[in-house]
Design a protein around this motif. Structure first.
Motif, PDB file in Angstrom:
ATOM      1  N   TYR A 238       0.812  -1.226   0.000  1.00  0.00           N
ATOM      2  CA  TYR A 238       0.000   0.000   0.000  1.00  0.00           C
ATOM      3  C   TYR A 238       0.843   1.272   0.000  1.00  0.00           C
ATOM      4  CZ  TYR A 238       1.351  -0.020   4.880  1.00  0.00           C
ATOM      5  OH  TYR A 238       2.097  -0.031   6.016  1.00  0.00           O
ATOM      6  N   ALA A 239       2.059   1.163   0.524  1.00  0.00           N
ATOM      7  CA  ALA A 239       2.839   2.353   0.872  1.00  0.00           C
ATOM      8  C   ALA A 239       2.960   3.404  -0.242  1.00  0.00           C
ATOM      9  CB  ALA A 239       4.210   1.947   1.382  1.00  0.00           C
ATOM     10  N   PRO A 240       3.298   3.003  -1.473  1.00  0.00           N
ATOM     11  CA  PRO A 240       3.479   4.041  -2.491  1.00  0.00           C
ATOM     12  C   PRO A 240       2.197   4.829  -2.802  1.00  0.00           C
ATOM     13  CG  PRO A 240       4.178   1.873  -3.310  1.00  0.00           C
ATOM     14  CD  PRO A 240       3.503   1.653  -2.009  1.00  0.00           C
ATOM     15  N   HIS A 241       1.049   4.250  -2.419  1.00  0.00           N
ATOM     16  CA  HIS A 241      -0.226   4.882  -2.795  1.00  0.00           C
ATOM     17  C   HIS A 241      -0.850   5.692  -1.666  1.00  0.00           C
ATOM     18  CE1 HIS A 241       0.419   2.036  -5.966  1.00  0.00           C
ATOM     19  NE2 HIS A 241       0.275   1.020  -5.133  1.00  0.00           N
ATOM     20  N   LEU A 242      -0.270   5.544  -0.506  1.00  0.00           N
ATOM     21  CA  LEU A 242      -0.855   6.214   0.656  1.00  0.00           C
ATOM     22  C   LEU A 242      -0.253   7.614   0.807  1.00  0.00           C
ATOM     23  CD1 LEU A 242      -2.778   5.811   3.016  1.00  0.00           C
ATOM     24  CD2 LEU A 242      -0.905   4.751   4.313  1.00  0.00           C
ATOM     25  N   LEU A 243      -1.110   8.610   0.621  1.00  0.00           N
ATOM     26  CA  LEU A 243      -0.612   9.996   0.649  1.00  0.00           C
ATOM     27  C   LEU A 243      -0.524  10.553   2.066  1.00  0.00           C
ATOM     28  CD1 LEU A 243      -2.635  11.378  -2.380  1.00  0.00           C
ATOM     29  CD2 LEU A 243      -0.172  10.951  -2.320  1.00  0.00           C
ATOM     30  N   GLY A 244      -1.274   9.947   2.982  1.00  0.00           N
ATOM     31  CA  GLY A 244      -1.229  10.441   4.358  1.00  0.00           C
ATOM     32  C   GLY A 244      -2.401   9.901   5.162  1.00  0.00           C
ATOM     33  N   MET A 245      -2.218   9.830   6.475  1.00  0.00           N
ATOM     34  CA  MET A 245      -3.292   9.358   7.360  1.00  0.00           C
ATOM     35  C   MET A 245      -3.705  10.504   8.264  1.00  0.00           C
ATOM     36  SD  MET A 245      -1.893   5.533   8.234  1.00  0.00           S
ATOM     37  CE  MET A 245      -0.185   5.995   8.351  1.00  0.00           C
ATOM     38  N   PHE A 246      -5.001  10.714   8.358  1.00  0.00           N
ATOM     39  CA  PHE A 246      -5.550  11.848   9.097  1.00  0.00           C
ATOM     40  C   PHE A 246      -6.640  11.379  10.055  1.00  0.00           C
ATOM     41  CE2 PHE A 246      -3.607  15.444   6.827  1.00  0.00           C
ATOM     42  CZ  PHE A 246      -3.049  14.763   5.749  1.00  0.00           C
ATOM     43  N   ARG A 247      -6.813  12.147  11.133  1.00  0.00           N
ATOM     44  CA  ARG A 247      -7.918  11.856  12.049  1.00  0.00           C
ATOM     45  C   ARG A 247      -8.868  13.048  12.096  1.00  0.00           C
ATOM     46  NH1 ARG A 247      -5.815  10.440  17.769  1.00  0.00           N
ATOM     47  NH2 ARG A 247      -8.015  10.761  18.309  1.00  0.00           N
ATOM     48  N   ALA A 248     -10.173  12.714  12.164  1.00  0.00           N
ATOM     49  CA  ALA A 248     -11.204  13.751  12.345  1.00  0.00           C
ATOM     50  C   ALA A 248     -11.991  13.336  13.578  1.00  0.00           C
ATOM     51  CB  ALA A 248     -12.108  13.827  11.127  1.00  0.00           C
ATOM     52  N   ASP A 249     -11.714  14.023  14.666  1.00  0.00           N
ATOM     53  CA  ASP A 249     -12.352  13.600  15.918  1.00  0.00           C
ATOM     54  C   ASP A 249     -13.834  13.913  15.925  1.00  0.00           C
ATOM     55  OD1 ASP A 249      -9.812  12.855  16.477  1.00  0.00           O
ATOM     56  OD2 ASP A 249      -9.543  14.161  18.251  1.00  0.00           O
ATOM     57  N   GLU A 250     -14.596  12.900  16.411  1.00  0.00           N
ATOM     58  CA  GLU A 250     -16.056  13.074  16.540  1.00  0.00           C
ATOM     59  C   GLU A 250     -16.340  14.346  17.330  1.00  0.00           C
ATOM     60  OE1 GLU A 250     -18.554  11.337  15.443  1.00  0.00           O
ATOM     61  OE2 GLU A 250     -17.687   9.410  14.831  1.00  0.00           O
ATOM     62  N   ASP A 251     -17.294  15.082  16.855  1.00  0.00           N
ATOM     63  CA  ASP A 251     -17.582  16.354  17.510  1.00  0.00           C
ATOM     64  C   ASP A 251     -19.040  16.689  17.242  1.00  0.00           C
ATOM     65  OD1 ASP A 251     -17.832  18.956  18.311  1.00  0.00           O
ATOM     66  OD2 ASP A 251     -15.903  19.613  17.438  1.00  0.00           O
ATOM     67  N   ASN A 252     -19.826  16.828  18.326  1.00  0.00           N
ATOM     68  CA  ASN A 252     -21.253  17.105  18.141  1.00  0.00           C
ATOM     69  C   ASN A 252     -21.487  18.454  17.473  1.00  0.00           C
ATOM     70  OD1 ASN A 252     -22.072  14.664  19.113  1.00  0.00           O
ATOM     71  ND2 ASN A 252     -22.301  15.384  21.250  1.00  0.00           N
ATOM     72  N   ALA A 253     -20.557  19.389  17.692  1.00  0.00           N
ATOM     73  CA  ALA A 253     -20.701  20.703  17.060  1.00  0.00           C
ATOM     74  C   ALA A 253     -20.593  20.575  15.537  1.00  0.00           C
ATOM     75  CB  ALA A 253     -19.641  21.663  17.588  1.00  0.00           C
ATOM     76  N   VAL A 254     -19.786  19.584  15.095  1.00  0.00           N
ATOM     77  CA  VAL A 254     -19.672  19.335  13.654  1.00  0.00           C
ATOM     78  C   VAL A 254     -20.985  18.750  13.153  1.00  0.00           C
ATOM     79  CG1 VAL A 254     -18.504  17.933  11.892  1.00  0.00           C
ATOM     80  CG2 VAL A 254     -17.172  19.019  13.714  1.00  0.00           C
ATOM     81  N   ALA A 255     -21.491  17.746  13.894  1.00  0.00           N
ATOM     82  CA  ALA A 255     -22.757  17.123  13.517  1.00  0.00           C
ATOM     83  C   ALA A 255     -23.870  18.165  13.470  1.00  0.00           C
ATOM     84  CB  ALA A 255     -23.107  16.014  14.501  1.00  0.00           C
ATOM     85  N   ALA A 256     -23.785  19.123  14.386  1.00  0.00           N
ATOM     86  CA  ALA A 256     -24.822  20.155  14.446  1.00  0.00           C
ATOM     87  C   ALA A 256     -24.612  21.240  13.397  1.00  0.00           C
ATOM     88  CB  ALA A 256     -24.835  20.779  15.846  1.00  0.00           C
ATOM     89  N   GLY A 257     -23.501  21.124  12.664  1.00  0.00           N
ATOM     90  CA  GLY A 257     -23.230  22.111  11.610  1.00  0.00           C
ATOM     91  C   GLY A 257     -22.735  23.421  12.179  1.00  0.00           C
ATOM     92  N   GLU A 258     -22.262  23.404  13.424  1.00  0.00           N
ATOM     93  CA  GLU A 258     -21.804  24.646  14.044  1.00  0.00           C
ATOM     94  C   GLU A 258     -20.343  24.935  13.713  1.00  0.00           C
ATOM     95  OE1 GLU A 258     -22.721  23.825  18.106  1.00  0.00           O
ATOM     96  OE2 GLU A 258     -24.888  23.953  17.726  1.00  0.00           O
TER      97      GLU A 258
END
Ligand SMILES: Nc1nc2c(ncn2[C@@H]2O[C@H](COP(=O)(O)OP(=O)(O)O)[C@@H](O)[C@H]2O)c(=O)[nH]1
Ligand SMILES: [Mg+2]
Length: 613
Positions: A238-258
């Motif tokens: 997989y290595a040559p194809h993987l551009l980067g690993m990222f995390r997006a932490d769960e956040d109710n404000a995101v779910a609420a569109g805030e």
């Protein structure tokens, strides 16, 4: 990189040169050219521009947070999010104003989607099935990236997948994927298999992995899960194809569109996904795609180049054939000629250059005995010949007339005909001469023929150049004879006598006129005509001894050659001006101009191939 830019230059050169060469040679069977030009103009060349945007498709399972991520990157709530109600039915592209003006970009995008790309006019469009849509406006995404939100793939009532085709097409149009997954789905082969299948079916695309994860997960846990996903998609390598690993932490404000989703690298401190996207080099990212397109384009260009070379050699062959026909016609025009004029004039030139003592000798009557005999027999012959006047075939001047008109007519017919008949084979007239042939056919041929007929006198006359050449020849001959009076006197006497035997004409023939009576002169190499003989017929009654005849043959050969060379080029010029000129010229010009362009094409092909190898 240097190599790629010079190859790109070579491709641009090919784009310019190939249509020019096709145009110059009016080459046919090149319907391919138009589609080749289209591929270059709309697909390949634009992708060589760093400003031509990368397409980054946000993809993943249902409710993974694709639309939320897409909106966060654009900085605007374009795409409906959340549960069933927000189910995306269409592909959505976010484009900036400068993307729309980028040559070929919108076409290539809609082509990738398999047809129509309609503007987003109403948010409700996205939750109803239909054509892919695009939104145009300012975006927080990097200027070099066009983001796609992909439809959710769900199972319909009859167990069929909806939106799959559009999802597949949007993924196929992408240069880069942004794959988002959650803790619930990271090890779900169903979702990743779809992506993995997509990848094997269309060539591997690189991707960013975005893990929507509980804030309590450590980076190590995030990495472990993300790598599981990477292996599911690309396999162990997989290595040559993987551009980067990222995390997006769960956040109710995101779910609420805030607030927008925060997507952070787990490898590079403080790097957000948007920065990683901005750091991509579009041309390098497209290298694989560019390479495969280029090899296709170069392959087609090679085939067209080959066809052009063939067309060009047809032109060369045609020019050679028509020139050959023309030479034959020139020969035909001059196949009978009143030689008495030539020899008479040469005798004068000879005498004028003769040293005084010989002239004095001649004056005192101290000449060899036999020429007098010769003169009397010649005069007898002349009288006999004159009585046959009116018989055109026997009169050399009338024969010249007939020959000239005959030859001109044959040449005209061959010049305007397609195919050209030469040496028992027929040769198609190349496209580049067709217009000239058409013009020739439209012209008043009778007038041209009348003009050619009128040139008869010019052909019979003298030019200063010819006089000068004959004078030089006389000097040369004298030089070769040395001071042996006997030879010189004999020659001078013969020169005086020969013109008087008016039957003397020469007859041009190809092939040795074996057994023919007279002076045979082989005219090797005269204007490219092979094995051409001029036969100066001397009546037996002239009574020239065999040895003298041999001598005469040697001496008169250069005279005949000089004379003929002049007359050949005069008639050739006349024929080229009045008959073949336009046709030959259009072929020669097309050849000369295209030769240069085709050579450049061949160089550019060599240069461009370095990219595809
Ligand atoms: N709690 C929480 N919910 C999120 C987050 N991101 C997305 N969601 C929710 O996940 C659901 C699916 O999101 P959506 O973007 O529509 O997913 P899509 O189907 O992949 O496009 C929605 O209800 C979102 O509100 C987040 O960071 N935190
Ligand atoms: Mg969605």
């Amino acid at each position: 990189m240097v190599e790629q830019s010079s190859s790109a230059e070579a491709l641009r050169a090919l784009r310019r040169l190939l249509p020019a060469a096709v145009d110059l040679l009016k080459a046919d069977n090149l319907a391919d050219l138009a589609s080749w030009v289209d591929v270059l103009d709309l697909k390949l060349l634009p992708r060589l521009e760093p400003r031509f945007p990368l397409v980054a498709a946000v993809c993943g399972g249902g409710s993974a947070g694709k639309s939320t991520l897409f909106n966060s990157l654009v900085g605007r709530g374009l795409s409906p999010t959340g549960g069933k109600a927000g189910l995306n039915r269409r592909v959505l592209a976010a484009v900036r104003d400068d993307h729309v003006t980028q040559k070929g970009f919108m076409q290539s995008l809609s082509q990738a989607f398999g047809g129509r790309l309609t503007p987003l006019t109403d948010p409700g469009m996205l939750t109803t099935p239909g054509d892919p849509v695009y939104w145009q406006g300012p975006s927080q995404a990097p200027a070099t990236v066009v983001l796609l939100d992909t439809p959710d793939i769900d199972t319909g009532a009859k167990g069929e997948y909806h939106n799959r085709e559009q999802a597949r097409q949007s993924l196929e149009s992408a240069d880069v994927f942004i794959y988002i997954f959650t803790n619930a789905t990271y090890n779900n082969r169903d979702n990743t298999d779809f992506i993995a299948n997509m990848l094997t079916g269309m060539g591997v695309r690189p991707c960013f992995l975005v893990y929507r994860v509980y804030p309590s997960y450590s980076d190590a846990e995030v990495r472990e899960h993300a790598l599981t996903v990477a292996r599911n998609i690309y396999g162990a390598d997989y290595a040559p194809h993987l551009l980067g690993m990222f995390r997006a932490d769960e956040d109710n404000a995101v779910a609420a569109g805030e607030r927008a989703m925060r997507v952070q690298s787990i490898d590079q401190l403080d790097q957000a996904l948007v920065q990683a996207l901005a750091a991509l080099d579009p041309v390098r990212m497209r290298a694989e795609l560019i390479r495969s397109m280029a090899s296709e384009v170069i392959g087609q260009a090679s085939r067209m180049h080959h066809h052009l070379e063939q067309t060009q050699s047809q032109v060369v062959e045609y020019v050679a054939a028509l020139e050959q026909v023309q030479q034959k016609c020139v020969q035909r025009a001059l196949s009978h000629f009143p030689t008495d004029r030539v020899l008479g004039r040469f005798a004068e030139i000879w005498q004028a250059g003769d040293p005084a003592h010989i002239r004095i000798m001649r004056g005192t009557g101290k000449v060899v005995e036999w020429p007098f005999r010769l003169i009397t027999s010649a005069l007898r012959h002349r009288r006999k010949h004159r009585s046959g006047e009116g018989d055109a075939t026997g009169d050399p001047e009338a024969r010249l007339d007939i020959d000239l008109l005959d030859a001109a007519t044959v040449l005209y017919q061959q010049t305007v005909s397609d195919p050209l008949q030469v040496d028992g084979r027929s040769l198609a007239a190349p496209a580049v001469v067709r217009a000239a042939q058409e013009r020739m056919r439209g012209k008043d041929w009778k007038a041209a023929l009348t003009h050619i007929h009128q040139q008869r006198e010019v052909i019979l006359s003298w030019s200063e150049q010819l006089e000068a050449d004959l004078r030089r020849l006389a000097d040369e001959l004298r030089g070769r004879m040395g001071f042996v009076d006997q030879v010189r006197q004999t020659f001078a006497a013969l020169l005086n006598v020969l013109p008087a035997t008016a039957a003397i004409t020469y007859i041009l023939s190809t092939g040795d006129p074996v057994g023919a009576a007279g002076i045979k002169v082989k005219l090797t190499g005269l204007l490219g005509l092979k094995d051409l003989y001029a036969l100066i017929a001397i009546p037996a009654t002239a009574g020239i001894k065999k040895a003298d005849q041999k001598q005469l043959e040697l001496m008169l050969a250069p005279v005949a050659r000089t004379w003929l060379a002049h007359k050949f080029s005069e008639v050739q010029t006349l024929f080229e001006q009045r008959i073949t000129g336009e046709v030959l010229e259009s072929a020669r010009t097309a050849h000369a101009q295209s030769a240069d362009v085709i050579q450049k094409v061949s160089r550019a092909l060599g240069q461009a191939r370095k990219l595809s190898l």
